[in-house]
Design a protein around this motif. Structure first.
Motif, PDB file in Angstrom:
ATOM      1  N   THR A 192       0.797  -1.225   0.000  1.00  0.00           N
ATOM      2  CA  THR A 192       0.000   0.000   0.000  1.00  0.00           C
ATOM      3  C   THR A 192       0.829   1.275   0.000  1.00  0.00           C
ATOM      4  O   THR A 192       0.288   2.338  -0.310  1.00  0.00           O
ATOM      5  CB  THR A 192      -0.947   0.015   1.213  1.00  0.00           C
ATOM      6  OG1 THR A 192      -0.178  -0.043   2.424  1.00  0.00           O
ATOM      7  CG2 THR A 192      -1.905  -1.167   1.162  1.00  0.00           C
ATOM      8  N   THR A 206     -14.357  -4.638   5.641  1.00  0.00           N
ATOM      9  CA  THR A 206     -13.815  -3.518   4.874  1.00  0.00           C
ATOM     10  C   THR A 206     -13.080  -2.488   5.710  1.00  0.00           C
ATOM     11  O   THR A 206     -12.354  -1.668   5.161  1.00  0.00           O
ATOM     12  CB  THR A 206     -14.941  -2.797   4.122  1.00  0.00           C
ATOM     13  OG1 THR A 206     -15.920  -2.345   5.073  1.00  0.00           O
ATOM     14  CG2 THR A 206     -15.603  -3.723   3.113  1.00  0.00           C
ATOM     15  N   GLY A 207     -13.267  -2.465   7.013  1.00  0.00           N
ATOM     16  CA  GLY A 207     -12.648  -1.415   7.825  1.00  0.00           C
ATOM     17  C   GLY A 207     -12.141  -1.948   9.129  1.00  0.00           C
ATOM     18  O   GLY A 207     -12.330  -3.109   9.471  1.00  0.00           O
ATOM     19  N   GLU A 208     -11.494  -1.047   9.913  1.00  0.00           N
ATOM     20  CA  GLU A 208     -10.843  -1.503  11.137  1.00  0.00           C
ATOM     21  C   GLU A 208     -11.837  -1.950  12.198  1.00  0.00           C
ATOM     22  O   GLU A 208     -11.479  -2.692  13.108  1.00  0.00           O
ATOM     23  CB  GLU A 208      -9.937  -0.408  11.710  1.00  0.00           C
ATOM     24  CG  GLU A 208     -10.652   0.796  12.308  1.00  0.00           C
ATOM     25  CD  GLU A 208     -10.953   1.857  11.279  1.00  0.00           C
ATOM     26  OE1 GLU A 208     -11.275   2.980  11.697  1.00  0.00           O
ATOM     27  OE2 GLU A 208     -10.863   1.590  10.071  1.00  0.00           O
ATOM     28  N   ASN A 249      -4.165  -8.162   9.966  1.00  0.00           N
ATOM     29  CA  ASN A 249      -5.586  -7.824   9.930  1.00  0.00           C
ATOM     30  C   ASN A 249      -6.501  -8.987  10.287  1.00  0.00           C
ATOM     31  O   ASN A 249      -7.713  -8.897  10.095  1.00  0.00           O
ATOM     32  CB  ASN A 249      -5.962  -7.305   8.535  1.00  0.00           C
ATOM     33  CG  ASN A 249      -5.340  -5.955   8.231  1.00  0.00           C
ATOM     34  OD1 ASN A 249      -4.959  -5.213   9.131  1.00  0.00           O
ATOM     35  ND2 ASN A 249      -5.211  -5.640   6.944  1.00  0.00           N
ATOM     36  N   THR A 262      -7.317  -6.071   2.782  1.00  0.00           N
ATOM     37  CA  THR A 262      -6.661  -4.781   2.959  1.00  0.00           C
ATOM     38  C   THR A 262      -7.617  -3.868   3.713  1.00  0.00           C
ATOM     39  O   THR A 262      -8.765  -3.675   3.287  1.00  0.00           O
ATOM     40  CB  THR A 262      -6.280  -4.177   1.599  1.00  0.00           C
ATOM     41  OG1 THR A 262      -5.379  -5.067   0.934  1.00  0.00           O
ATOM     42  CG2 THR A 262      -5.619  -2.817   1.777  1.00  0.00           C
ATOM     43  N   HIS A 309      -8.263  -0.259   6.360  1.00  0.00           N
ATOM     44  CA  HIS A 309      -7.801   1.001   6.928  1.00  0.00           C
ATOM     45  C   HIS A 309      -7.735   0.836   8.445  1.00  0.00           C
ATOM     46  O   HIS A 309      -8.736   0.516   9.085  1.00  0.00           O
ATOM     47  CB  HIS A 309      -8.741   2.159   6.578  1.00  0.00           C
ATOM     48  CG  HIS A 309      -8.259   3.483   7.096  1.00  0.00           C
ATOM     49  ND1 HIS A 309      -7.185   4.139   6.543  1.00  0.00           N
ATOM     50  CD2 HIS A 309      -8.682   4.260   8.134  1.00  0.00           C
ATOM     51  CE1 HIS A 309      -6.971   5.266   7.211  1.00  0.00           C
ATOM     52  NE2 HIS A 309      -7.862   5.362   8.180  1.00  0.00           N
ATOM     53  N   ARG A 310      -6.542   1.053   9.012  1.00  0.00           N
ATOM     54  CA  ARG A 310      -6.335   0.814  10.431  1.00  0.00           C
ATOM     55  C   ARG A 310      -5.942   2.111  11.136  1.00  0.00           C
ATOM     56  O   ARG A 310      -5.125   2.883  10.636  1.00  0.00           O
ATOM     57  CB  ARG A 310      -5.217  -0.221  10.638  1.00  0.00           C
ATOM     58  CG  ARG A 310      -5.469  -1.573   9.989  1.00  0.00           C
ATOM     59  CD  ARG A 310      -6.600  -2.334  10.637  1.00  0.00           C
ATOM     60  NE  ARG A 310      -6.313  -2.594  12.042  1.00  0.00           N
ATOM     61  CZ  ARG A 310      -5.554  -3.599  12.475  1.00  0.00           C
ATOM     62  NH1 ARG A 310      -5.006  -4.457  11.617  1.00  0.00           N
ATOM     63  NH2 ARG A 310      -5.355  -3.774  13.767  1.00  0.00           N
ATOM     64  N   GLN A 327      -2.433   6.342  11.203  1.00  0.00           N
ATOM     65  CA  GLN A 327      -3.447   5.680  10.380  1.00  0.00           C
ATOM     66  C   GLN A 327      -2.746   5.099   9.158  1.00  0.00           C
ATOM     67  O   GLN A 327      -1.805   5.689   8.626  1.00  0.00           O
ATOM     68  CB  GLN A 327      -4.545   6.644   9.942  1.00  0.00           C
ATOM     69  CG  GLN A 327      -5.361   7.222  11.083  1.00  0.00           C
ATOM     70  CD  GLN A 327      -6.574   7.984  10.587  1.00  0.00           C
ATOM     71  OE1 GLN A 327      -7.280   7.534   9.680  1.00  0.00           O
ATOM     72  NE2 GLN A 327      -6.838   9.138  11.194  1.00  0.00           N
ATOM     73  N   ASP A 344      -3.407   2.257   5.578  1.00  0.00           N
ATOM     74  CA  ASP A 344      -4.052   1.180   4.834  1.00  0.00           C
ATOM     75  C   ASP A 344      -3.073   0.008   4.842  1.00  0.00           C
ATOM     76  O   ASP A 344      -1.947   0.133   4.341  1.00  0.00           O
ATOM     77  CB  ASP A 344      -4.360   1.609   3.401  1.00  0.00           C
ATOM     78  CG  ASP A 344      -5.455   2.655   3.346  1.00  0.00           C
ATOM     79  OD1 ASP A 344      -6.354   2.628   4.209  1.00  0.00           O
ATOM     80  OD2 ASP A 344      -5.402   3.523   2.444  1.00  0.00           O
ATOM     81  N   TRP A 345      -3.508  -1.113   5.398  1.00  0.00           N
ATOM     82  CA  TRP A 345      -2.584  -2.234   5.633  1.00  0.00           C
ATOM     83  C   TRP A 345      -3.073  -3.485   4.899  1.00  0.00           C
ATOM     84  O   TRP A 345      -4.251  -3.817   4.939  1.00  0.00           O
ATOM     85  CB  TRP A 345      -2.470  -2.516   7.118  1.00  0.00           C
ATOM     86  CG  TRP A 345      -1.303  -3.406   7.453  1.00  0.00           C
ATOM     87  CD1 TRP A 345      -1.338  -4.716   7.809  1.00  0.00           C
ATOM     88  CD2 TRP A 345       0.076  -3.026   7.460  1.00  0.00           C
ATOM     89  NE1 TRP A 345      -0.054  -5.181   8.033  1.00  0.00           N
ATOM     90  CE2 TRP A 345       0.828  -4.162   7.823  1.00  0.00           C
ATOM     91  CE3 TRP A 345       0.761  -1.834   7.174  1.00  0.00           C
ATOM     92  CZ2 TRP A 345       2.231  -4.151   7.913  1.00  0.00           C
ATOM     93  CZ3 TRP A 345       2.149  -1.810   7.273  1.00  0.00           C
ATOM     94  CH2 TRP A 345       2.862  -2.951   7.641  1.00  0.00           C
ATOM     95  N   SER A 346      -2.166  -4.149   4.234  1.00  0.00           N
ATOM     96  CA  SER A 346      -2.501  -5.319   3.426  1.00  0.00           C
ATOM     97  C   SER A 346      -1.738  -6.549   3.903  1.00  0.00           C
ATOM     98  O   SER A 346      -0.754  -6.450   4.642  1.00  0.00           O
ATOM     99  CB  SER A 346      -2.152  -5.052   1.952  1.00  0.00           C
ATOM    100  OG  SER A 346      -0.733  -4.944   1.786  1.00  0.00           O
TER     101      SER A 346
END
Length: 513
Positions: free
Chosen positions: A34, A216-218, A345, A350, A352-353, A383, A385-387
């Motif tokens: 990312t 989809t999200g944290e 995760n 992927t 957003h964290r 913050q 975006d983690w994959s």
């Protein structure tokens, strides 16, 4: 020459090769990563292996693919395919899990190393129990032996990245011909537990595909399965009695092979924490260990910062007090426990964290991990975006860096291992307490539990043929005797004496509680 580069440029060391690279791999993993700084020059490429299949050739996708997790049978199938195609790989069966899945160890090294694995095993066994060799014998063994560096993934089933990464790592170690990889292959034998909790891996992958693949999200989370293994959940890493079959299989293998280094690969805090053995430390373990641990963790942090990777840190998380984690079978037996926590995760999405919790709280995800400290010179972002591929890049780069250090100093690793083994025997002779008596005539069920626990971990236990008269009293014939002047005398002391916490001002990780 044993030493790796000191003044050579990193690029020449990593890239000096004439191999054909997989352009599709480079393009794909770049897309999955990312941010550019979440990649390193150690893992941004992959050679084409000819007859040796890459993970994609067998699984249908590169490691780190979004929304792709691999079932245990497919992971083991990949390693068996590698072993059938390359003399640099061997798969060893070591037993079954509680639910009947196979437990294996995967070895990778030079063709010579794999061909002579049993000889290398015998060398390490002699260093592990030096009562039958002299210092001169030990020096001769150290000059020709190779350390085994053991890696374990998937002990906690929700920590899904390491079992995926290890497949790519082993393929890279088999096929890549850069100076770095050649030196690792020639000087180190790498062994791998592909998944330390095979039963839980399959259960979690089922859960992921049923419930978690569309997160989809944290804050999106279906949670985890109610249990992973047949009998146990997250505390399979806090099982000092080795009650689980998969842990017993690994311990039995360890006591036959004696890898000087065991490295657990976990997932939690951002972006990668590398264990340094911070205080409070168990004072019974050899002090050499407390020099080795920060030696490795600081080298990894320095190298990864040099590659431009933020959020790599050490210290200030897990301490060295409790002997009860699975990988402590190494430190408890005069080796070296190592451990990473890499950001994950809980799947392959992927996401957003928020590293800094919205409410500003601390803890594992809170602001304490985004501040600059002496042990965290480049903190993780608040913050991100983690994959899954980010996770692979970090953990694989860290492991390759640890193997780089091991390959640079294999004789020091082996000498330290031998010296810690010798020191344990000498400490039992020189230092009080010299041994322990477990008197006969007590509840046999309780005695059997203690004796079996000691013997399971390789501690020698004798039995008195007559009365034993000591300053503490006279004990009847049939009493059990545990002498300290043995290779694992330090572990016997830890398990049998009352543990005194060293400093009331210090805190410890959750295992002690």
């Amino acid at each position: 020459m044993r030493l790796l580069f000191s003044t050579l440029a990193v690029c020449s060391f990593v890239f000096a090769q004439t191999q054909v690279m997989d352009d599709e791999f480079a393009k794909t993993v770049k897309e999955w990563t990312t941010k550019p700084e979440f990649m390193s020059p150690l893992v941004d490429h992959l050679p084409k292996g000819g007859a040796v299949p890459s993970p994609k050739d067998v699984l249908g996708h590169h490691v780190g693919a979004p929304k792709k997790l691999t079932y245990y049978a497919d992971i083991i199938g990949y390693y068996r395919t590698l072993a059938s195609k390359s003399p640099r790989v061997k798969v060893l069966d070591i037993g079954k899990t509680d639910e009947g899945r196979e437990c294996v160890i995967v070895f990778v090294g030079s063709e010579d190393s794999i061909k002579n694995l049993d000889t290398e095993r015998q060398y390490l066994a002699q260093l592990a129990d030096p009562r039958k060799i002299s210092d001169a014998d030990a020096r001769s063994i150290i000059a020709k032996a190779k350390p085994i560096y053991h890696l374990m993934g998937g002990l906690h089933s929700a920590e899904t990245g390491p079992p995926e990464m290890l497949m790519e790592l082993v393929y890279r170690l088999v096929t890549e011909d850069t100076p770095l990889i050649k030196t690792i292959r020639d000087n180190v034998i790498v062994s791998v537990t592909p998944v330390a909790e095979p039963d839980g891996r399959d259960r979690y992958v089922d859960w992921y595909y049923k419930y978690k693949i569309n997160e989809t999200g944290e804050n999106d989370s279906m949670g985890n399965p109610p249990y992973w293994g047949k009998y146990i959940y997250h505390d399979n890493n806090r099982d000092i009695n080795y009650s689980q079959m998969s842990s017993q299989r690994l311990l039995n293998w360890y006591l036959q092979w004696h890898p000087p280094i065991m490295h657990e690969l976990h997932e939690s805090v951002p972006f990668m924490y590398t264990f340094s053995g911070q205080a409070p430390q168990n004072p019974t373990l050899d002090p050499i260990l407390y020099g080795e641990l920060p030696w490795f963790s600081n080298f990894e942090m320095e190298q990864m910062i040099k590659y431009g990777m933020p959020g790599v840190w050490t210290h200030a998380f897990v301490d060295m007090w409790s002997p009860g984690y699975l990988g402590f079978m190494s430190s408890n037996h005069n080796g070296m426990l190592r451990m990473y926590e890499t950001f994950g995760n809980g799947g392959a999405n992927t996401m957003h964290r928020r590293v800094v919790a919205p409410e500003g709280g601390g803890g594992r995800g809170g602001p304490a991990q985004t501040t600059r400290e002496w042990y965290r010179p480049v903190p993780p972002y608040a913050q991100v975006d983690w994959s899954m591929r980010n996770n692979t890049n970090y953990s694989e780069t860290g492991v390759l860096t640890a193997l780089q250090l091991t390959a640079a100093f294999p004789q020091i690793i082996l000498e330290n291992f031998y010296k810690k083994s010798r020191n344990s025997i000498d400490a039992g002779t020189k230092d009080a307490v010299h041994g322990y008596v477990i008197p006969a005539g007590q509840d046999q069920t309780r005695i059997a539990f203690v004796i079996n626990t000691l013997r399971m971990q390789g501690i020698e236990v004798g039995r008195a043929k007559g009365e034993v008269k000591l300053g503490e009293g006279t004990f009847p014939a049939g009493s059990y005797i545990v002498k300290r002047d043995q290779p694992y005398g330090r572990l016997a002391k830890i398990l049998l004496e009352k543990q005194e916490f060293p400093d009331a001002n210090l805190t410890t990780y959750d295992d002690t509680g």
